[in-house]
Enzyme design. Structure first.
Site, PDB file in Angstrom:
ATOM      1  N   CYS A   1       4.634   3.209  -3.125  1.00  0.00           N
ATOM      2  CA  CYS A   1       4.645   1.805  -3.527  1.00  0.00           C
ATOM      3  C   CYS A   1       4.563   1.658  -5.038  1.00  0.00           C
ATOM      4  O   CYS A   1       4.223   2.595  -5.761  1.00  0.00           O
ATOM      5  CB  CYS A   1       3.444   1.060  -2.919  1.00  0.00           C
TER       6      CYS A   1
ATOM      7  N   CYS B   1       6.892  -4.063  -1.399  1.00  0.00           N
ATOM      8  CA  CYS B   1       6.915  -4.195  -2.858  1.00  0.00           C
ATOM      9  C   CYS B   1       8.237  -3.759  -3.473  1.00  0.00           C
ATOM     10  O   CYS B   1       8.464  -3.947  -4.660  1.00  0.00           O
ATOM     11  CB  CYS B   1       5.773  -3.411  -3.494  1.00  0.00           C
TER      12      CYS B   1
ATOM     13  N   CYS C   1       8.401   1.692   0.044  1.00  0.00           N
ATOM     14  CA  CYS C   1       7.748   0.566   0.720  1.00  0.00           C
ATOM     15  C   CYS C   1       8.732  -0.592   0.865  1.00  0.00           C
ATOM     16  O   CYS C   1       9.511  -0.880  -0.045  1.00  0.00           O
ATOM     17  CB  CYS C   1       6.529   0.132  -0.092  1.00  0.00           C
TER      18      CYS C   1
ATOM     19  N   CYS D   1       1.800  -3.583  -5.382  1.00  0.00           N
ATOM     20  CA  CYS D   1       2.009  -3.825  -3.951  1.00  0.00           C
ATOM     21  C   CYS D   1       0.824  -4.573  -3.342  1.00  0.00           C
ATOM     22  O   CYS D   1      -0.340  -4.232  -3.590  1.00  0.00           O
ATOM     23  CB  CYS D   1       2.216  -2.499  -3.223  1.00  0.00           C
TER      24      CYS D   1
END
Length: 504
Positions: free
Chosen positions: A35, A69, A66, A39
């Protein structure tokens, strides 16, 4: 990660500090996902995370991006910047698609090194091989185009560097866990731009336009950038309004129109691509990022510059100020020569004459209603022309002709920045001011500082700094390695910034 420790990264992660967005990525061992530091997901335990300097490195180590994000939408990572000149160029070429149809050996030959040394250099500083970087870049750019553009899946597969739609679908599903169409159904439709008829407003998206969204690190003062470009817009080539910057382009042998509009709801730009050149979307994206300095880590830069009490009030006065870049090295070199020892308005007039006389006219259906008429001439098109006829003195015309001749040589424009400046410095008529200004805007050197510029000297005197070039250069040592941003802040203090004189 040369400047960030794991502990510092974890502190930034816990606070979701936006200043670190794009500077590192957090990989979670228990989920296999990585991420951005901003995030919104629950912060994982310290022992369950690993930190990587780039999204490509995280993917090379087996982690998946991810979906919340969106690591592919993060501002550009500075992981390789300043580490090694050859590596920085290699990373740039890979991201521009050098390995989509070429080999590592061919890339190494282009860089003037062996393929073994390139692999060692890459692995040592990025943690991934060139092939791993290229594959991860394809996946990241593909998802960005799915979510942030209006291209079809077939177009995205081709532009992102996948050999077939089948390979594209398989690779995206393996990397993200979903078919490509799932991202567009879940995210894209809610942010689709309106598509008015182009003649209602030629600077808004039309039905057949390609639309892309590019994020920037906050703070981002898009209005200041538009004001800067508006004062320098070349008639016939560019058009700058209150809410847009537009220009003619010529990429991959095809004409096009690029319109950039600062976003109103978040830092960044909406980029509208019109005409056949729109297929060069990745090249255009990279150029727009450099033109508007979207990847600058401004909080880190200003924290450093604000240590000088003379600059601190100026920084507070102009939050979000960026260093404007350029669209093309050759075009900017010509602009710099034309701008020697004359006002911005006069240089703009000369450049407009040059474009009108030697530029190539664009199709009427592409530029209707925009006021844009021609693209900028290529070096080989301008070489040998009587450029003095646009109103230049004989010495200035001779200097311009020498610069044009060098850029017309194959490979000259692709030289690394230091070598290119050294080559230009050997030409009669190219002095320190021109070289510094070329480095600052033409090459994007964050530490370039044209100390002999009269505007900078005048602004320095206003804030209590030395008002002569030698003393100011000595004082500016405390601003390294961000002297280009210090220069931009100094220029911003001038009340007549839009019409100020940039001269040696």
């Amino acid at each position: 990660m040369d400047t960030l420790t794991d502990d510092l990264c974890y502190q930034a992660l816990k606070t979701r500090d936006a200043r670190f967005d794009g500077r590192f990525y957090t990989a979670v061992l228990t989920t296999g996902i990585f991420c951005r530091p901003i995030c919104p997901a629950v912060t994982p335990k310290r022992g369950n995370v690993r930190f990587y300097p780039s999204a490509e490195t995280a993917m090379a180590n087996g982690f998946r991006p991810c979906l919340r994000c969106r690591p592919e939408a993060a501002p550009g990572s500075p992981a390789a910047a300043g580490v090694h000149t050859t590596l920085a160029r290699a990373v740039r070429l890979v991201e521009e698609g050098a390995l989509d149809n070429g080999s590592v050996a061919e890339l190494a030959e282009r860089l003037g090194i062996t393929d073994r040394y390139l692999r060692q250099l890459y692995k040592r500083h990025t943690g991934a091989t060139p092939q791993q970087h290229a594959q991860a870049r394809r996946l990241l750019r593909a998802r960005q185009l799915i979510v942030d553009s209006n291209l079809s899946m077939t177009e995205i597969a081709s532009i992102a560097g996948f050999g077939s739609l089948r390979r594209f679908n398989h690779s995206l599903k393996a990397a993200y866990g979903n078919a490509p169409t799932a991202f567009r159904r879940g995210i894209r439709q809610s942010s689709a731009p309106s598509m008015p008829h182009p003649f209602d407003d030629p600077f808004l998206p039309a039905r057949d336009d390609l639309v892309l969204f590019l994020q920037a690190r906050p703070p981002f003062d898009g209005d200041a950038l538009l004001a800067f470009f508006r004062a320098r817009a070349i008639p016939g080539l560019e058009s700058v309004g209150d809410h847009y910057y537009a220009r003619a382009v010529h990429l991959q042998g095809k004409p096009g129109l690029v319109i950039c509009r600062p976003l109103t709801d978040k830092p960044g730009m909406q980029v509208i691509l019109r005409g056949p050149a729109r297929n060069a979307i990745l090249d255009i994206s990279a150029r727009v990022r450099r033109l508007f300095d979207l990847d600058a880590d401004l909080p880190g830069i200003t924290d450093h510059l604000a240590c000088d009490p003379l600059l601190q009030p100026v920084i507070n006065q102009f939050p979000g100020l960026r260093v404007p870049g350029c669209w093309d090295r050759f075009e900017f070199a010509v602009r710099a020569i034309l701008g020697q020892q004359i006002s911005v308005a006069a240089a703009r007039t000369l450049a407009g004459r040059l474009v009108g006389r030697y530029g190539v006219a664009l199709p009427d259906d592409l530029i209707a209603g925009t006021g844009i008429t021609h693209r900028f001439p290529a070096p080989e098109e301008l070489a040998g022309q009587a450029v003095g006829q646009i109103g230049l003195t004989r010495s200035r015309a001779d200097t311009l002709a020498r610069v044009v001749a060098r850029f017309a040589e194959p490979g000259f424009a692709e030289l690394d920045g230091n070598t290119l400046l050294q080559q230009l410095a050997a030409l009669r008529g190219v002095g320190p001011w021109t070289l510094s200004y070329m480095a600052l805007r033409g090459l994007g050197d964050p530490d370039a500082f044209p100390a002999t510029d009269l505007g900078i000297l005048k602004a320095a005197a206003r804030i209590g700094a030395p008002d002569n070039a030698k003393a100011l250069t000595h004082h500016a040592e405390r601003w390294r390695p961000w002297r280009a941003y210090a220069a931009q802040y100094l220029w911003a203090t001038l009340a007549t910034q839009s019409t100020r004189q940039e001269t040696r």
